[in-house]
Write a protein that holds these residues in place. Structure first.
Motif, PDB file in Angstrom:
ATOM      1  N   LEU A  40      41.780  72.162 -14.935  1.00 16.39           N
ATOM      2  CA  LEU A  40      41.856  73.565 -15.336  1.00 16.39           C
ATOM      3  C   LEU A  40      43.295  73.951 -15.657  1.00 16.39           C
ATOM      4  O   LEU A  40      43.549  74.649 -16.644  1.00 16.39           O
ATOM      5  CB  LEU A  40      41.294  74.457 -14.231  1.00 16.39           C
ATOM      6  CG  LEU A  40      41.308  75.969 -14.507  1.00 16.39           C
ATOM      7  CD1 LEU A  40      40.470  76.287 -15.742  1.00 16.39           C
ATOM      8  CD2 LEU A  40      40.792  76.735 -13.296  1.00 16.39           C
ATOM      9  N   ARG A  41      44.244  73.491 -14.816  1.00 16.79           N
ATOM     10  CA  ARG A  41      45.654  73.802 -15.082  1.00 16.79           C
ATOM     11  C   ARG A  41      46.111  73.181 -16.400  1.00 16.79           C
ATOM     12  O   ARG A  41      46.825  73.814 -17.192  1.00 16.79           O
ATOM     13  CB  ARG A  41      46.531  73.291 -13.931  1.00 16.79           C
ATOM     14  CG  ARG A  41      46.429  74.110 -12.655  1.00 16.79           C
ATOM     15  CD  ARG A  41      47.582  73.796 -11.722  1.00 16.79           C
ATOM     16  NE  ARG A  41      47.600  72.401 -11.332  1.00 16.79           N
ATOM     17  CZ  ARG A  41      46.956  71.901 -10.278  1.00 16.79           C
ATOM     18  NH1 ARG A  41      46.233  72.715  -9.508  1.00 16.79           N
ATOM     19  NH2 ARG A  41      47.028  70.618  -9.983  1.00 16.79           N
ATOM     20  N   PHE A  42      45.685  71.928 -16.644  1.00 19.41           N
ATOM     21  CA  PHE A  42      46.046  71.272 -17.894  1.00 19.41           C
ATOM     22  C   PHE A  42      45.460  72.013 -19.088  1.00 19.41           C
ATOM     23  O   PHE A  42      46.154  72.264 -20.087  1.00 19.41           O
ATOM     24  CB  PHE A  42      45.554  69.823 -17.895  1.00 19.41           C
ATOM     25  CG  PHE A  42      45.695  69.140 -19.224  1.00 19.41           C
ATOM     26  CD1 PHE A  42      46.919  68.620 -19.629  1.00 19.41           C
ATOM     27  CD2 PHE A  42      44.603  69.024 -20.087  1.00 19.41           C
ATOM     28  CE1 PHE A  42      47.062  68.002 -20.863  1.00 19.41           C
ATOM     29  CE2 PHE A  42      44.736  68.406 -21.329  1.00 19.41           C
ATOM     30  CZ  PHE A  42      45.974  67.893 -21.703  1.00 19.41           C
ATOM     31  N   LYS A  43      44.174  72.387 -18.973  1.00 12.35           N
ATOM     32  CA  LYS A  43      43.524  73.079 -20.081  1.00 12.35           C
ATOM     33  C   LYS A  43      44.173  74.440 -20.324  1.00 12.35           C
ATOM     34  O   LYS A  43      44.408  74.838 -21.471  1.00 12.35           O
ATOM     35  CB  LYS A  43      42.029  73.241 -19.781  1.00 12.35           C
ATOM     36  CG  LYS A  43      41.245  73.861 -20.924  1.00 12.35           C
ATOM     37  CD  LYS A  43      39.768  73.959 -20.577  1.00 12.35           C
ATOM     38  CE  LYS A  43      39.110  72.605 -20.507  1.00 12.35           C
ATOM     39  NZ  LYS A  43      37.638  72.719 -20.335  1.00 12.35           N
ATOM     40  N   LYS A  93      39.168  76.045 -30.056  1.00 14.83           N
ATOM     41  CA  LYS A  93      37.714  76.197 -29.920  1.00 14.83           C
ATOM     42  C   LYS A  93      37.135  75.112 -29.026  1.00 14.83           C
ATOM     43  O   LYS A  93      36.252  75.365 -28.207  1.00 14.83           O
ATOM     44  CB  LYS A  93      37.058  76.158 -31.307  1.00 14.83           C
ATOM     45  CG  LYS A  93      35.560  76.424 -31.278  1.00 14.83           C
ATOM     46  CD  LYS A  93      34.986  76.511 -32.674  1.00 14.83           C
ATOM     47  CE  LYS A  93      34.978  75.192 -33.375  1.00 14.83           C
ATOM     48  NZ  LYS A  93      34.302  75.253 -34.684  1.00 14.83           N
ATOM     49  N   GLN A  94      37.652  73.879 -29.157  1.00 16.02           N
ATOM     50  CA  GLN A  94      37.175  72.779 -28.329  1.00 16.02           C
ATOM     51  C   GLN A  94      37.564  72.954 -26.866  1.00 16.02           C
ATOM     52  O   GLN A  94      36.843  72.540 -25.967  1.00 16.02           O
ATOM     53  CB  GLN A  94      37.707  71.449 -28.862  1.00 16.02           C
ATOM     54  CG  GLN A  94      37.155  71.060 -30.223  1.00 16.02           C
ATOM     55  CD  GLN A  94      37.748  69.763 -30.744  1.00 16.02           C
ATOM     56  OE1 GLN A  94      38.605  69.149 -30.118  1.00 16.02           O
ATOM     57  NE2 GLN A  94      37.291  69.335 -31.914  1.00 16.02           N
ATOM     58  N   LEU A  95      38.736  73.575 -26.616  1.00 13.03           N
ATOM     59  CA  LEU A  95      39.209  73.760 -25.249  1.00 13.03           C
ATOM     60  C   LEU A  95      38.601  74.979 -24.574  1.00 13.03           C
ATOM     61  O   LEU A  95      38.575  75.058 -23.342  1.00 13.03           O
ATOM     62  CB  LEU A  95      40.730  73.899 -25.242  1.00 13.03           C
ATOM     63  CG  LEU A  95      41.543  72.635 -25.493  1.00 13.03           C
ATOM     64  CD1 LEU A  95      43.007  72.985 -25.707  1.00 13.03           C
ATOM     65  CD2 LEU A  95      41.396  71.654 -24.335  1.00 13.03           C
ATOM     66  N   SER A  96      38.137  75.938 -25.366  1.00 14.19           N
ATOM     67  CA  SER A  96      37.644  77.193 -24.808  1.00 14.19           C
ATOM     68  C   SER A  96      36.392  76.962 -23.988  1.00 14.19           C
ATOM     69  O   SER A  96      35.416  76.364 -24.441  1.00 14.19           O
ATOM     70  CB  SER A  96      37.364  78.192 -25.928  1.00 14.19           C
ATOM     71  OG  SER A  96      36.835  79.385 -25.396  1.00 14.19           O
TER      72      SER A  96
END
Length: 520
Positions: A40-43, A93-96
């Protein structure tokens, strides 16, 4: 789980076993929490980085009143920034984690020209019988239009999805929307393949493609094409990553680099960036090349690309490779570079010493022509029998003449180049898997040099890396005898539904046409 009453009846060994089991469960839960927290922190950090980058690119794209660029540079800058913006948005969009509303996802588009020919593509359910046993009734349809392109000819695909309903249980059935590499886009795989091949293989900037499309009946705006290029670059990246891993799986690699011009949007000037190329050894069965774009020629880029790879690297004497050679990579010199020093000397002033050296090189390459089709063991035996005595004689000749020529002279520099690298230059003699030179890769980097005048990057590392990635697939397709347009068209068709575990099936050396009977 153990109830309170059951807990009272447990003996000491059972309590110890229960305690051990609970500790293991808590440890695993903690590990998963930490892993999810790290992801989550990385994203979150990645989203923040991309959001900042997106804002910066928008300022460059839409606030350039102070810049003094000519028309060609302006076109190149704008199409590059359009592609970068689309690429960043695709990555966001891919990370959301939260899907956006359909209103935001659905782009506002113009109606496709009425004069273009239409082709109906119908999508109906496999069965028109409801699960309750009743027959479904067709009550309507949804129609969406996609723009298709075969070289020189536009067509419009009218995708018709019938709506079927059960009168008894009111169940509505409709065929799903066919997956696309660009979600909700109007471009079919054929049109996307055309744009990518024209830009990265034929070296046609998007503003020129806009004019070409106009002659075919519909001038697609370069900004639209730029958005397609950026999105397609992101979607193709898993295939490029798989190609890189396949290349790095070989023990013998070639490496080379060539300069390309990089446009800085702030001052309208260009500076020298570099495109690195890597390929399996000349005698390997895999035919592929992978490119890497960097803003400098620093050896750290080769070190980062190769990573933990430790094999035999065929390269020139560029100092940038020294760091990886010091970490266990075996250096294999390029005999063609050594020969070139004497060739240039002879061409410039008809040096007799250089002419004698060229005679030795001619005999060494004559041996290579004889053993071209042999296997590695037979190649090594013939080299030791025929080429090694020639190399030894050349080495002795070089030492003798070096004593006779003054330091700093052109012939001294040519001799020193070979003498100081003799071990690397002759390593191929005792190894049948090695080629004598780096010509194998130089032939694969030449197409880049040919299109260099049309290959300006608009001050964007993203643009250069995207071009390097797409050209890796295109050039590798050509090396395997494929039409890059046909290849990319099929990849774009299959990519939306291709499992990540089977992405290797889309690599050029493994790809087969959809109609071929051979397994992928």
């Amino acid at each position: 789980m153990v109830s309170a009453a059951e807990l009272e009846s447990l003996n000491a060994p059972q309590l110890r076993e229960l305690t051990r089991s609970l500790i293991e469960q808590l440890t695993e839960q903690q590990r998963q929490i930490e892993q999810n927290s790290g992801e989550l922190r990385f994203k979150t950090a990645r989203i923040e980085q991309l959001t900042y980058e997106l804002a910066r690119y928008k300022r460059l794209r839409f606030d350039r009143s102070s810049e003094t660029l000519d028309a060609v540079q302006t076109n190149l800058l704008e199409e590059s920034l359009d592609s970068d913006l689309a690429a960043i948005e695709e990555q966001l969009k891919q990370l959301s984690a939260e899907p956006k509303s359909s209103a935001k996802l659905t782009p506002r588009r113009e109606t496709l020209p009425a004069h273009l020919p239409r082709v109906a593509v119908r999508h109906e359910p496999e069965s028109t019988t409801c699960s309750c046993g009743c027959e479904l009734k067709r009550i309507g349809e949804d129609i969406s239009e996609k723009l298709a392109y075969e070289p020189g000819v536009f067509t419009v695909e009218r995708h018709i999805r019938g709506k079927w309903v059960c009168a008894k249980c009111q169940t509505l059935i409709q065929a799903p929307v066919p997956p696309q590499v660009i979600d909700k886009g109007i471009a079919t795989a054929s049109l996307l393949a055309q744009v990518m091949v024209a830009k990265f293989s034929d070296h046609l900037p998007l503003y020129r493609q806009e004019a070409i499309f106009g002659r075919a009946g519909y001038a697609i705006p370069r900004s639209t094409q730029g958005a397609w290029v950026g999105a397609c670059g992101v979607q193709l990246q898993p295939v490029v990553d798989a190609l890189k891993q396949a290349v790095l799986a070989h023990n013998v690699l070639h490496a080379d680099e060539t300069p390309v011009a990089m446009l800085k949007p702030g001052n309208g000037k260009t500076h020298r960036a570099y495109l690195w190329a890597y390929s399996p050894g000349a005698f390997e069965t895999m035919k592929a090349v992978i490119y890497d774009f960097t803003e400098t020629r620093s050896g750290k880029h080769a070190e980062a690309f190769l990573g933990a790879w430790r094999g035999k690297l065929v390269c020139d004497d560029y100092s940038g490779y020294k760091a990886i050679l010091a970490k266990g990579v075996t250096e294999c010199g390029c005999l063609a570079h050594a020969r070139r020093k004497f060739f240039e000397l002879h061409a410039n002033n008809r040096s007799q010493i250089a002419e004698q050296a060229l005679g030795y090189f001619r005999e060494l390459y004559g041996v290579e022509r004889e053993l071209r089709d042999l296997d590695a063991d037979a190649r090594r035996e013939m080299r030791l029998a025929k080429a090694k005595p020639l190399a030894d004689a050349l080495h002795a000749w070089m030492i003798a003449h070096r004593l006779k020529v003054p330091d700093g002279s052109a012939i001294a520099k040519a001799l020193d180049y070979s003498l100081t690298r003799w071990t690397a230059l002759t390593r191929y003699l005792d190894d049948g898997t090695l080629p004598p030179d780096n010509n194998h890769l130089e032939n694969r980097i030449r197409p880049i040099a040919v299109g260099r005048s049309n290959w300006l990057f608009a001050g964007s590392l993203r643009a250069g890396q995207r071009a390097a990635a797409v050209m890796s697939l295109i050039q590798s397709a050509k090396l395997n005898g494929l039409d890059p347009y046909v290849y990319l068209k099929d990849v774009f068709t299959r990519l939306p539904t291709q499992p990540a575990s089977k992405v290797e099936e889309l690599l050029p050396q493994r790809w087969r046409p959809p109609t071929a009977s051979a397994p992928l």
